[in-house]
Structure formats: structure tokens, C-alpha cells
Design a protein around this motif. Sequence first.
Motif, PDB file in Angstrom:
ATOM      1  N   ILE A 173      58.593  30.049  32.825  1.00  0.00           N
ATOM      2  CA  ILE A 173      59.905  30.387  33.354  1.00  0.00           C
ATOM      3  C   ILE A 173      59.702  31.465  34.406  1.00  0.00           C
ATOM      4  O   ILE A 173      59.354  32.606  34.090  1.00  0.00           O
ATOM      5  N   ALA A 174      59.901  31.089  35.674  1.00  0.00           N
ATOM      6  CA  ALA A 174      59.829  32.047  36.773  1.00  0.00           C
ATOM      7  C   ALA A 174      61.224  32.586  37.051  1.00  0.00           C
ATOM      8  O   ALA A 174      62.202  31.833  37.016  1.00  0.00           O
ATOM      9  N   VAL A 175      61.321  33.885  37.305  1.00  0.00           N
ATOM     10  CA  VAL A 175      62.600  34.541  37.597  1.00  0.00           C
ATOM     11  C   VAL A 175      62.465  35.318  38.901  1.00  0.00           C
ATOM     12  O   VAL A 175      61.348  35.606  39.341  1.00  0.00           O
ATOM     13  N   PRO A 176      63.587  35.671  39.563  1.00  0.00           N
ATOM     14  CA  PRO A 176      63.498  36.356  40.857  1.00  0.00           C
ATOM     15  C   PRO A 176      62.643  37.624  40.806  1.00  0.00           C
ATOM     16  O   PRO A 176      62.915  38.541  40.039  1.00  0.00           O
ATOM     17  N   ASP A 177      61.578  37.634  41.580  1.00  0.00           N
ATOM     18  CA  ASP A 177      60.642  38.761  41.707  1.00  0.00           C
ATOM     19  C   ASP A 177      59.911  39.112  40.421  1.00  0.00           C
ATOM     20  O   ASP A 177      59.280  40.173  40.323  1.00  0.00           O
ATOM     21  N   GLY A 178      59.970  38.249  39.438  1.00  0.00           N
ATOM     22  CA  GLY A 178      59.144  38.395  38.249  1.00  0.00           C
ATOM     23  C   GLY A 178      59.768  39.160  37.107  1.00  0.00           C
ATOM     24  O   GLY A 178      60.810  39.797  37.236  1.00  0.00           O
ATOM     25  N   ILE A 179      59.096  39.089  35.964  1.00  0.00           N
ATOM     26  CA  ILE A 179      59.500  39.797  34.750  1.00  0.00           C
ATOM     27  C   ILE A 179      59.116  41.273  34.871  1.00  0.00           C
ATOM     28  O   ILE A 179      58.054  41.612  35.405  1.00  0.00           O
ATOM     29  N   CYS A 180      59.967  42.138  34.362  1.00  0.00           N
ATOM     30  CA  CYS A 180      59.682  43.580  34.304  1.00  0.00           C
ATOM     31  C   CYS A 180      59.230  43.899  32.885  1.00  0.00           C
ATOM     32  O   CYS A 180      60.009  43.775  31.930  1.00  0.00           O
ATOM     33  N   SER A 181      57.980  44.274  32.722  1.00  0.00           N
ATOM     34  CA  SER A 181      57.438  44.543  31.383  1.00  0.00           C
ATOM     35  C   SER A 181      56.273  45.518  31.478  1.00  0.00           C
ATOM     36  O   SER A 181      55.854  45.919  32.569  1.00  0.00           O
ATOM     37  N   LYS A 182      55.727  45.871  30.323  1.00  0.00           N
ATOM     38  CA  LYS A 182      54.669  46.871  30.228  1.00  0.00           C
ATOM     39  C   LYS A 182      53.399  46.427  30.953  1.00  0.00           C
ATOM     40  O   LYS A 182      52.989  45.265  30.859  1.00  0.00           O
ATOM     41  N   VAL A 183      52.788  47.369  31.677  1.00  0.00           N
ATOM     42  CA  VAL A 183      51.539  47.109  32.387  1.00  0.00           C
ATOM     43  C   VAL A 183      50.392  47.813  31.650  1.00  0.00           C
ATOM     44  O   VAL A 183      50.465  49.001  31.364  1.00  0.00           O
ATOM     45  N   ASP A 184      49.354  47.071  31.326  1.00  0.00           N
ATOM     46  CA  ASP A 184      48.122  47.622  30.753  1.00  0.00           C
ATOM     47  C   ASP A 184      46.945  47.137  31.574  1.00  0.00           C
ATOM     48  O   ASP A 184      46.808  45.929  31.806  1.00  0.00           O
ATOM     49  N   PHE A 185      46.118  48.052  32.029  1.00  0.00           N
ATOM     50  CA  PHE A 185      44.941  47.703  32.812  1.00  0.00           C
ATOM     51  C   PHE A 185      45.314  46.806  33.994  1.00  0.00           C
ATOM     52  O   PHE A 185      44.742  45.729  34.200  1.00  0.00           O
ATOM     53  N   GLU A 186      46.312  47.230  34.741  1.00  0.00           N
ATOM     54  CA  GLU A 186      46.714  46.610  36.007  1.00  0.00           C
ATOM     55  C   GLU A 186      47.297  45.207  35.844  1.00  0.00           C
ATOM     56  O   GLU A 186      47.334  44.427  36.811  1.00  0.00           O
ATOM     57  N   SER A 187      47.767  44.866  34.660  1.00  0.00           N
ATOM     58  CA  SER A 187      48.340  43.544  34.443  1.00  0.00           C
ATOM     59  C   SER A 187      49.427  43.599  33.382  1.00  0.00           C
ATOM     60  O   SER A 187      49.364  44.399  32.446  1.00  0.00           O
ATOM     61  N   GLN A 188      50.439  42.743  33.545  1.00  0.00           N
ATOM     62  CA  GLN A 188      51.495  42.619  32.544  1.00  0.00           C
ATOM     63  C   GLN A 188      51.160  41.563  31.491  1.00  0.00           C
ATOM     64  O   GLN A 188      51.916  41.382  30.548  1.00  0.00           O
ATOM     65  N   SER A 189      50.033  40.885  31.629  1.00  0.00           N
ATOM     66  CA  SER A 189      49.705  39.780  30.734  1.00  0.00           C
ATOM     67  C   SER A 189      49.648  40.219  29.275  1.00  0.00           C
ATOM     68  O   SER A 189      48.998  41.216  28.934  1.00  0.00           O
ATOM     69  N   SER A 190      50.307  39.447  28.436  1.00  0.00           N
ATOM     70  CA  SER A 190      50.266  39.702  26.991  1.00  0.00           C
ATOM     71  C   SER A 190      48.923  39.251  26.428  1.00  0.00           C
ATOM     72  O   SER A 190      48.505  38.114  26.628  1.00  0.00           O
ATOM     73  N   TYR A 191      48.235  40.176  25.750  1.00  0.00           N
ATOM     74  CA  TYR A 191      47.061  39.819  24.951  1.00  0.00           C
ATOM     75  C   TYR A 191      47.388  40.292  23.546  1.00  0.00           C
ATOM     76  O   TYR A 191      47.210  41.460  23.198  1.00  0.00           O
ATOM     77  N   VAL A 192      47.917  39.367  22.746  1.00  0.00           N
ATOM     78  CA  VAL A 192      48.567  39.714  21.486  1.00  0.00           C
ATOM     79  C   VAL A 192      47.633  40.412  20.516  1.00  0.00           C
ATOM     80  O   VAL A 192      48.019  41.377  19.844  1.00  0.00           O
ATOM     81  N   LEU A 193      46.369  39.971  20.428  1.00  0.00           N
ATOM     82  CA  LEU A 193      45.442  40.529  19.444  1.00  0.00           C
ATOM     83  C   LEU A 193      45.228  42.027  19.631  1.00  0.00           C
ATOM     84  O   LEU A 193      45.070  42.771  18.661  1.00  0.00           O
TER      85      LEU A 193
ATOM     86  N   LYS B   4      47.399  43.911  21.486  1.00  0.00           N
ATOM     87  CA  LYS B   4      48.702  44.484  21.850  1.00  0.00           C
ATOM     88  C   LYS B   4      48.708  45.017  23.282  1.00  0.00           C
ATOM     89  O   LYS B   4      49.335  46.042  23.570  1.00  0.00           O
ATOM     90  N   LEU B   5      48.007  44.327  24.169  1.00  0.00           N
ATOM     91  CA  LEU B   5      48.080  44.647  25.588  1.00  0.00           C
ATOM     92  C   LEU B   5      49.251  43.888  26.197  1.00  0.00           C
ATOM     93  O   LEU B   5      49.522  42.738  25.835  1.00  0.00           O
ATOM     94  N   GLY B   6      49.944  44.515  27.141  1.00  0.00           N
ATOM     95  CA  GLY B   6      51.152  43.908  27.664  1.00  0.00           C
ATOM     96  C   GLY B   6      52.237  43.923  26.598  1.00  0.00           C
ATOM     97  O   GLY B   6      52.130  44.600  25.578  1.00  0.00           O
ATOM     98  N   THR B   7      53.302  43.164  26.835  1.00  0.00           N
ATOM     99  CA  THR B   7      54.426  43.108  25.896  1.00  0.00           C
ATOM    100  C   THR B   7      54.216  41.981  24.905  1.00  0.00           C
ATOM    101  O   THR B   7      53.952  40.832  25.299  1.00  0.00           O
ATOM    102  N   VAL B   8      54.324  42.281  23.627  1.00  0.00           N
ATOM    103  CA  VAL B   8      54.272  41.263  22.573  1.00  0.00           C
ATOM    104  C   VAL B   8      55.703  40.853  22.254  1.00  0.00           C
ATOM    105  O   VAL B   8      56.510  41.673  21.823  1.00  0.00           O
TER     106      VAL B   8
END
Length: 316
Positions: free
Chosen positions: A116-136, A138-142
Amino acid sequence: MISLFEVLKVGVLVTIQDMGRKNFRHMGIPVSGAMDQLAYQIGNILLGNKRDVASIEVAMGGTILKVCHDVDVVITGADLSPTINGQKIPMYRVIRLKQNDILTFHGAKSGVYAYIAVPDGICSKVDFESQSSYVLAKLGTVILKGMIIHGYHNEKRDLIGLNYEWQPNYSNRKVVHYIKSSHFNLLPADLINELSTNLLIGTSNRMGMYLSTNEKINQEFNANILSEGTTFGTIQILPSGQPIILLADCQTTGGYVTLGTIIHSDLTILSQAKQGDYIKLVAIDIESARNRNIEYERFLKHLLLDRQNIIKERSS
């Protein structure tokens, strides 16, 4: 910042993904990022975003989101039977969602991961220069039930789409190309022959995909090596002869012998293969791989240019 979606039901898995955290592998931090980077980028391009802004990744389905504010979105990737208020909605097209609409992903008709793409992207937590969720880790937003997913704004976008013939096709039998590793000649001949047949996909997740051969490999070989770097697309071979393909959330090093690495342009095909599908691994040379990767990038650049031309014509 504006609230866009309330998570009524997570389903199998919902994450926030961008292009991943590429500069920290030396610290043992997985790259993560969108599993199907082609579909993810197409959604951003159609919406007029930069190609690398964060989107919502939905795996397999069962996900239900409530729209908090009117917003234009593009849904790409796997066909997870998306509906708005029970009505089927088109994919690969900018659609206008209204406040209190219920967006539901009922389940996979083809593929695994939708975006799901939204205008100018999702606003969420940044860890190590990326918003990507890495659930194991807890990097990014879970993403959890009841959570509000935010964006930067909800300005309207041009209602355009991608013609069906240009949309990725996720059939259940796939050819995936790879470049041979330095270990290739260490593998038994009967194992290499088995790995050249249609391979059945077993369990998989964002870390890796298990494959099954038709025959049990009886010839013993030493599958253990000194640990070396791995990446999205590395094909490891276990001592039993079973192949595992590492995916976006994979570890950064591994100690098993490898068959090779899936080429970048075919990772989109691989990532959308689900349990019960078949894939065929085909080795190609570096020049052929480079040409396929160039075509992949050329398609995205042409799509961006075509969108710009359409918008220019509409405004003139």
C-alpha cells in the motif's frame, strides 16, 4: 503527520518497508526492506512519490485496516483479494479512500506480498537509516492490532494506473535465474542435477525459503565452510542436500556451502512464490544477469517518465 489507518486486524503479517538498511551489514544488521521491490517501487511511482519512500507490506492476507482520513493509495504486488467496504477494488491504480472506509485483504489469489503506497510515504520510526520493520530485533515499527499508521499528508493525486499487460505476473510455476557461487564445483553431480529440476516450495517467511527436491540425495558431501557473507537470494545447501534461499530479513553471514545467488531482477519472482508453488533454478552468466537487471531498471525509469508525460498532458 496525519493518521491514515487504524489496524483492526493484523492478519498473517503487516510491516513497514522501504529499500532497507543497506549500510550496516558489517555490523551484522540485516538489510530487510520490501520483499518484492519491483511492486513496491511501481506503487510509489504511480502515486508520484520518490521510489524509495516507505510503504505498508501485507503478507498473505487476513489484514483489516480502517481509513482515518481521506487518502489516495496504490495497491500493488500479490493479489490478496483487496476490498473496500466489501467491494472489490482495482490494483496498480490510484484509488481514493474515504474516512471510515474498511480496507480488507481477504487472502492470496496469487503471490504473497502486497503493498500500500500512500502520498510521500509512511511516517514511522527510523532505525539505522531505514524505516523497514525487522520484527525479530524490533527495528522499525512493529505493527500491532489497534495501532495507528501515520503518513505525512493526504493530498490528492492524479487517478492513473498501470495497464494490465505491464503488471507483474505471479504464476505458480516460476523460472528463477542465479549466478554460480565459488562452491558450485564442490557439490555432487547428482545434487546439482536434482537442483535443476522443478523444486517444491515448503515453508517460508521473510528470512528464508525451504525447497524440496524430488529425490533424496545419497552422495555425502561436506556442506560446512568457513562463514562468509550472505545476501537476499543466496542459495544455501544443507548437509542433507536440502536447499534454502535466503530472503530480505536473512542473516549477514552463513557457514553452509552455496549453489549461487539469485539475480536482482528475479528476486521479485522469488519473493512472490508461496508454499506449494514450484520454481526452477537456472544458472546464467554474469553478462546475461547484467542485461536482465538493466531491463528491470529500464522498465521502472520508463514508467516514471510515462507518468510524468501523462500528468503534463493533463495539465496542459
